[in-house]
Design a protein around this motif. Sequence first.
Motif, mmCIF file in Angstrom:
data_model
loop_
_atom_site.group_PDB
_atom_site.id
_atom_site.type_symbol
_atom_site.label_atom_id
_atom_site.label_comp_id
_atom_site.label_asym_id
_atom_site.label_seq_id
_atom_site.Cartn_x
_atom_site.Cartn_y
_atom_site.Cartn_z
ATOM 1 N N PRO A 77 -5.707 6.599 76.075
ATOM 2 C CA PRO A 77 -5.958 8.231 76.084
ATOM 3 C C PRO A 77 -7.224 9.197 76.806
ATOM 4 O O PRO A 77 -8.045 9.022 76.879
ATOM 5 C CB PRO A 77 -5.843 8.715 74.761
ATOM 6 C CG PRO A 77 -5.620 6.582 74.051
ATOM 7 C CD PRO A 77 -6.374 5.931 74.732
ATOM 8 N N LEU A 78 -6.695 10.106 77.695
ATOM 9 C CA LEU A 78 -8.019 11.155 77.518
ATOM 10 C C LEU A 78 -9.197 11.409 76.827
ATOM 11 O O LEU A 78 -10.245 11.278 77.562
ATOM 12 C CB LEU A 78 -6.968 12.486 77.957
ATOM 13 C CG LEU A 78 -5.867 12.175 79.313
ATOM 14 C CD1 LEU A 78 -5.474 13.424 80.057
ATOM 15 C CD2 LEU A 78 -6.769 11.383 79.921
ATOM 16 N N ALA B 221 1.581 28.934 80.537
ATOM 17 C CA ALA B 221 2.296 28.113 81.487
ATOM 18 C C ALA B 221 3.390 26.710 80.510
ATOM 19 O O ALA B 221 4.462 26.400 80.570
ATOM 20 C CB ALA B 221 2.297 27.300 82.590
ATOM 21 N N VAL B 222 2.091 26.235 79.565
ATOM 22 C CA VAL B 222 2.534 24.579 78.421
ATOM 23 C C VAL B 222 3.818 25.825 77.592
ATOM 24 O O VAL B 222 4.467 25.117 77.020
ATOM 25 C CB VAL B 222 1.515 24.376 78.214
ATOM 26 C CG1 VAL B 222 1.500 23.646 77.185
ATOM 27 C CG2 VAL B 222 0.417 23.433 78.992
ATOM 28 N N THR C 283 -5.613 18.406 75.212
ATOM 29 C CA THR C 283 -5.114 19.076 74.359
ATOM 30 C C THR C 283 -2.728 18.538 74.764
ATOM 31 O O THR C 283 -2.858 18.736 73.894
ATOM 32 C CB THR C 283 -4.842 20.305 74.608
ATOM 33 O OG1 THR C 283 -6.072 20.435 73.977
ATOM 34 C CG2 THR C 283 -4.043 20.530 73.192
ATOM 35 N N LEU C 284 -3.389 19.617 75.796
ATOM 36 C CA LEU C 284 -1.750 18.752 76.559
ATOM 37 C C LEU C 284 -1.103 17.500 76.581
ATOM 38 O O LEU C 284 -0.143 17.048 75.977
ATOM 39 C CB LEU C 284 -1.781 18.748 78.008
ATOM 40 C CG LEU C 284 -0.422 19.349 78.644
ATOM 41 C CD1 LEU C 284 0.638 20.112 77.919
ATOM 42 C CD2 LEU C 284 -0.632 19.406 79.889
ATOM 43 N N PRO D 235 -10.153 18.142 80.753
ATOM 44 C CA PRO D 235 -10.830 19.481 80.150
ATOM 45 C C PRO D 235 -10.418 19.486 78.782
ATOM 46 O O PRO D 235 -8.784 18.386 78.545
ATOM 47 C CB PRO D 235 -10.370 20.550 80.462
ATOM 48 C CG PRO D 235 -9.438 20.382 81.703
ATOM 49 C CD PRO D 235 -10.006 18.689 81.943
ATOM 50 N N GLU D 236 -10.559 20.267 78.096
ATOM 51 C CA GLU D 236 -9.888 20.182 76.352
ATOM 52 C C GLU D 236 -9.369 21.523 75.622
ATOM 53 O O GLU D 236 -10.695 22.591 75.391
ATOM 54 C CB GLU D 236 -10.753 19.349 75.092
ATOM 55 C CG GLU D 236 -9.836 19.306 74.040
ATOM 56 C CD GLU D 236 -10.535 18.938 72.619
ATOM 57 O OE1 GLU D 236 -9.695 18.721 71.534
ATOM 58 O OE2 GLU D 236 -11.250 18.045 73.141
ATOM 59 N N ASN D 237 -8.464 22.129 76.183
ATOM 60 C CA ASN D 237 -8.256 24.138 76.400
ATOM 61 C C ASN D 237 -7.583 23.582 74.743
ATOM 62 O O ASN D 237 -6.673 23.227 74.817
ATOM 63 C CB ASN D 237 -7.819 24.412 77.866
ATOM 64 C CG ASN D 237 -8.471 24.530 78.631
ATOM 65 O OD1 ASN D 237 -9.528 24.739 78.397
ATOM 66 N ND2 ASN D 237 -7.456 23.952 79.785
ATOM 67 N N ASP D 238 -7.935 24.554 74.360
ATOM 68 C CA ASP D 238 -7.311 25.063 73.225
ATOM 69 C C ASP D 238 -5.527 25.911 73.514
ATOM 70 O O ASP D 238 -5.377 26.667 74.562
ATOM 71 C CB ASP D 238 -7.808 26.656 72.457
ATOM 72 C CG ASP D 238 -7.024 27.111 70.820
ATOM 73 O OD1 ASP D 238 -7.655 26.689 70.290
ATOM 74 O OD2 ASP D 238 -6.360 27.609 70.887
#
Length: 268
Positions: A66-67, A95-96, A242-243, A84-87
Motif C-alpha cells: 500500500p502507498l 474533486a475527490v 488518503t485516497l 502525499p497524505e492529504n486530509d
Amino acid sequence: MTATVHASAPTVGEALRRWRELRRLSQLELSIRAEISTRHLSFVETGRSRPSREMVLRLAGPLDLPLRERNRLLLAAGYAPVYPENDLDAPQMAAVRAAVRQVLTGHEPYPAVVVDRGWNLVAANSSLTLLTDLAAPELLAAPANVLRVSLHPDGLAPHIANLGEWRGHLLSRLARQVELTGDAELAALEAELRDYPCDSPEPEIELPGPGEIVVPLRLRHESGELAFLSTIATFGTPLDVTLAELSIESFYPADEHTASVLRDRARR
C-alpha cells in the motif's frame, strides 16, 4: 532506577524481508519480479547495500505494498516519502469530495457508505439510516466503525437473519486485509470482532447454498425481511495515501420487496 528500553524501528532491509516473507516470496522470486539480481537483494536485506530511492520503490511494486507502507519503507531507507497524505477536507481533494458526493447521492434510495482503511465511517448517504437506526447511539459516535456496528451485540447483529454467514464473510474479508497490509490496528479490530458473541453457526469455509452466487445481508425489519447485495469500489489510480485507502461500499436490493421498501422510504 529502572532503565527504559525503546524498540528500534526496523531497517529498510529488515522491513523488505518481512514484507517478502509475508507475501510468501523467496529472494529469487522477488528478484525476478523486480528485475534485479538475487545477490543485490540479499545485500539490501542484510544491510550490506543501501538501496536508492528508485530501488526501494522498484521492490515495493512486486510486493504490492500500500502507498502508506511504501512511504514507511522510504523513511526506513533514509528518504522522504513521495506519496502525499492529504486530509479529505484539503482544497486539493475538492474533486475527490465532489466525486464521492456524486456517487453517494446517485445511489439513493439505496444505502452507501465511504470508509477509510480502518473501516471507520467517512461519509454516507441518507438511506444508510435504514441500517444505523437499528444500532445503539454510542456505536455511531465518531469515528464510527462500520464493522463494529455490524457485528456488535448492540449493533446490527441481533437484526441480521443470517448473522453467522454474514459475520463469516466480514471476518474473512478483514483477515485478508490484515494479511495484505500487516496493519496492527486492523489485526486488533479483527481480534475484537471475533470475540463478539454469535448464536448462529458460522461457516468455516464460504460455500454457496442452492442458487446463491453472493453472500447477502438479510435484515429483520419492521417491513419484513430485507435482503441486500453489496459492492466495494475504490479509486483506480490513486497517488495520495488518503485516497488510496478510501472505499465506497454500496448496497443493492436483492429482491423486489427490499427495493419497494427503500423506494417507499425515499418518498416520505
